[in-house]
Design a protein around this motif. Structure first.
Motif, mmCIF file in Angstrom:
data_model
loop_
_atom_site.group_PDB
_atom_site.id
_atom_site.type_symbol
_atom_site.label_atom_id
_atom_site.label_comp_id
_atom_site.label_asym_id
_atom_site.label_seq_id
_atom_site.Cartn_x
_atom_site.Cartn_y
_atom_site.Cartn_z
ATOM 1 N N SER A 26 0.909 -1.027 0.027
ATOM 2 C CA SER A 26 -0.017 0.186 -0.181
ATOM 3 C C SER A 26 0.170 0.981 0.029
ATOM 4 O O SER A 26 2.023 1.401 0.923
ATOM 5 C CB SER A 26 -0.184 -0.229 1.211
ATOM 6 O OG SER A 26 -1.999 -0.761 1.095
ATOM 7 N N THR A 59 0.819 5.252 0.659
ATOM 8 C CA THR A 59 0.278 6.496 1.240
ATOM 9 C C THR A 59 0.411 7.099 1.901
ATOM 10 O O THR A 59 1.997 7.644 1.227
ATOM 11 C CB THR A 59 -0.200 5.116 2.889
ATOM 12 O OG1 THR A 59 1.308 5.735 3.462
ATOM 13 C CG2 THR A 59 -0.418 4.139 2.694
ATOM 14 N N ALA A 106 -0.840 11.499 -6.594
ATOM 15 C CA ALA A 106 -1.445 10.051 -7.016
ATOM 16 C C ALA A 106 -1.903 10.183 -8.672
ATOM 17 O O ALA A 106 -2.707 8.811 -8.887
ATOM 18 C CB ALA A 106 -3.114 11.106 -6.696
ATOM 19 N N GLU A 147 -2.123 6.834 -10.684
ATOM 20 C CA GLU A 147 -3.036 6.365 -11.096
ATOM 21 C C GLU A 147 -3.065 5.867 -13.015
ATOM 22 O O GLU A 147 -3.226 5.149 -13.821
ATOM 23 C CB GLU A 147 -3.884 7.217 -11.607
ATOM 24 C CG GLU A 147 -4.983 7.544 -10.726
ATOM 25 C CD GLU A 147 -5.408 9.777 -10.410
ATOM 26 O OE1 GLU A 147 -5.324 9.599 -11.444
ATOM 27 O OE2 GLU A 147 -5.708 9.702 -9.262
ATOM 28 N N ARG A 172 -4.456 2.257 -6.699
ATOM 29 C CA ARG A 172 -5.054 4.063 -5.653
ATOM 30 C C ARG A 172 -4.392 3.517 -4.565
ATOM 31 O O ARG A 172 -3.348 3.217 -4.439
ATOM 32 C CB ARG A 172 -6.460 3.184 -6.431
ATOM 33 C CG ARG A 172 -6.674 3.715 -7.164
ATOM 34 C CD ARG A 172 -6.428 5.297 -8.184
ATOM 35 N NE ARG A 172 -7.276 5.311 -9.290
ATOM 36 C CZ ARG A 172 -7.271 5.037 -10.090
ATOM 37 N NH1 ARG A 172 -6.006 4.377 -10.037
ATOM 38 N NH2 ARG A 172 -8.519 5.280 -11.253
ATOM 39 N N GLY A 173 -4.176 4.470 -4.138
ATOM 40 C CA GLY A 173 -3.234 4.966 -2.346
ATOM 41 C C GLY A 173 -4.235 5.325 -1.344
ATOM 42 O O GLY A 173 -5.553 5.553 -1.873
ATOM 43 N N THR A 174 -3.412 5.208 -0.323
ATOM 44 C CA THR A 174 -4.644 5.775 1.034
ATOM 45 C C THR A 174 -4.100 7.431 1.200
ATOM 46 O O THR A 174 -3.247 7.649 1.478
ATOM 47 C CB THR A 174 -4.407 4.973 1.750
ATOM 48 O OG1 THR A 174 -4.860 3.753 1.348
ATOM 49 C CG2 THR A 174 -5.439 5.654 3.408
ATOM 50 N N LEU A 180 -8.841 13.500 -4.889
ATOM 51 C CA LEU A 180 -8.488 12.617 -4.717
ATOM 52 C C LEU A 180 -9.700 11.349 -4.553
ATOM 53 O O LEU A 180 -9.853 10.484 -5.209
ATOM 54 C CB LEU A 180 -7.777 12.358 -3.289
ATOM 55 C CG LEU A 180 -6.296 13.011 -3.814
ATOM 56 C CD1 LEU A 180 -5.919 13.837 -2.240
ATOM 57 C CD2 LEU A 180 -5.694 12.263 -4.031
ATOM 58 N N HIS A 237 -8.836 6.977 -5.306
ATOM 59 C CA HIS A 237 -7.915 6.733 -3.828
ATOM 60 C C HIS A 237 -8.993 6.485 -2.271
ATOM 61 O O HIS A 237 -9.782 7.511 -2.169
ATOM 62 C CB HIS A 237 -7.499 7.944 -3.623
ATOM 63 C CG HIS A 237 -6.456 7.744 -5.256
ATOM 64 N ND1 HIS A 237 -5.376 7.196 -5.461
ATOM 65 C CD2 HIS A 237 -6.798 8.842 -6.254
ATOM 66 C CE1 HIS A 237 -4.460 7.876 -6.107
ATOM 67 N NE2 HIS A 237 -5.568 8.199 -6.977
ATOM 68 N N GLU A 238 -8.702 6.212 -1.707
ATOM 69 C CA GLU A 238 -8.823 6.374 -0.414
ATOM 70 C C GLU A 238 -8.603 7.503 0.004
ATOM 71 O O GLU A 238 -7.285 7.834 0.224
ATOM 72 C CB GLU A 238 -8.531 4.867 0.396
ATOM 73 C CG GLU A 238 -8.535 4.911 2.046
ATOM 74 C CD GLU A 238 -7.870 3.790 2.872
ATOM 75 O OE1 GLU A 238 -8.755 3.550 4.026
ATOM 76 O OE2 GLU A 238 -7.165 3.227 2.359
ATOM 77 N N PRO A 270 -5.149 0.273 -2.001
ATOM 78 C CA PRO A 270 -5.612 1.163 -0.706
ATOM 79 C C PRO A 270 -5.532 0.198 0.324
ATOM 80 O O PRO A 270 -5.615 -1.086 0.268
ATOM 81 C CB PRO A 270 -6.449 1.679 -1.096
ATOM 82 C CG PRO A 270 -7.086 1.821 -2.747
ATOM 83 C CD PRO A 270 -6.382 0.011 -3.165
#
Length: 258
Positions: A38, A40, A53, A57, A62-64, A90, A95-96, A243
């Motif tokens: 993950s 982040t 981001a 993408e 996707r990320g956190t 976001l 994204h988270e 994420p």
């Protein structure tokens, strides 16, 4: 803060870190059938959106992003923090949106009442941008937890991430997940591909965290070229990139990691 207080604060954080990892409490099991990574971001400077981001993408992942509401749009010497519209972008891009404290205060510096009020304020801020019915994920500002507040975190969040420079494997405390920092110098950040190699050799859940992704990064970020290399290398080596919330869904559902 006087030097002696800084030293006491440092050792208090180290002791808390050790205890939080060892005390009895809730556990989640991290499968070892496939390595999971993950990516982040803490505080979330605007370049975490425009560069970080975007890179994720472009690779189809996707990320956190852990947001502290009080930092909205704040301009600092080497970075500008993300705007409300940036947070909304976001979320819209898949994204988270995770949670920091609203004030970005170290949690051990707040009593439980103040901490509860601060977290509620950040929840309200984030829910206005990205409405959620379920509990969010949290990252401790400065990677420092609180023994006395751990019940508050268990109640309000699915997970809480600290630092620790280690991979999450086996049975872990969800209120004190480990993370590995992407930071300066740039040679250090580039060398983090070795963590991916270690993860491949012994699978688990590796959570990277960073701040800005900029041509001239702060001490707590890296360049877009380095971040691009880390993301690309992670995928080239066959890791699943998710994420935090999606990784948890995989674990709790017991689905095969494919």
């Amino acid at each position: 803060m006087p030097e002696i207080l800084n030293k006491l604060d440092y050792w208090s954080d180290r002791i808390t870190d050790r205890l939080m990892r060892r005390l009895p409490g809730p556990r989640i099991h991290i499968p070892t059938s496939r390595p999971i990574v993950s990516f982040t971001f803490d505080d979330v400077p605007d370049t975490a959106l425009t560069n970080g981001a975007h890179i994720l993408e472009n690779h189809g992942v996707r990320g956190t992003f852990y947001i502290a509401g009080s930092l909205e749009g704040q301009v600092e010497p080497k970075r500008t923090l993300i705007s409300r519209d940036g947070c909304r972008a976001l979320a819209q891009q898949g994204h988270e949106i995770g949670c920091h404290t609203f004030s970005h205060t170290k949690v051990s510096h707040m009593g439980n009442r103040k901490l509860t009020d601060d977290l509620r304020q950040n929840k309200d801020y984030l829910d206005a941008i990205d409405p959620r019915d379920d509990r969010r994920n949290f990252a401790y500002p400065y990677n420092a937890g609180s023994l006395w507040g751990r019940g508050i975190f268990q109640k309000n969040f699915q997970t809480c991430r600290s630092g620790g420079e280690r991979i999450n494997r086996g049975s872990v405390n969800p209120v004190f997940l480990s993370g590995v920092e992407i930071r300066q110098p740039e040679s250090h950040a580039l060398g983090l591909t070795s963590w991916i190699d270690t993860l491949i050799a012994e699978p688990g859940w590796l959570i990277f965290f960073t701040h800005d992704i900029a041509a001239q990064p702060t001490d707590f970020g890296c360049t877009p070229e380095t971040f691009e290399r880390l993301v690309a290398y992670t995928l080239e080596r066959g890791c699943m990139v998710l994420p935090v919330k999606d990784a948890l869904d995989q674990f709790s559902a017991g689905r095969p990691l494919s």
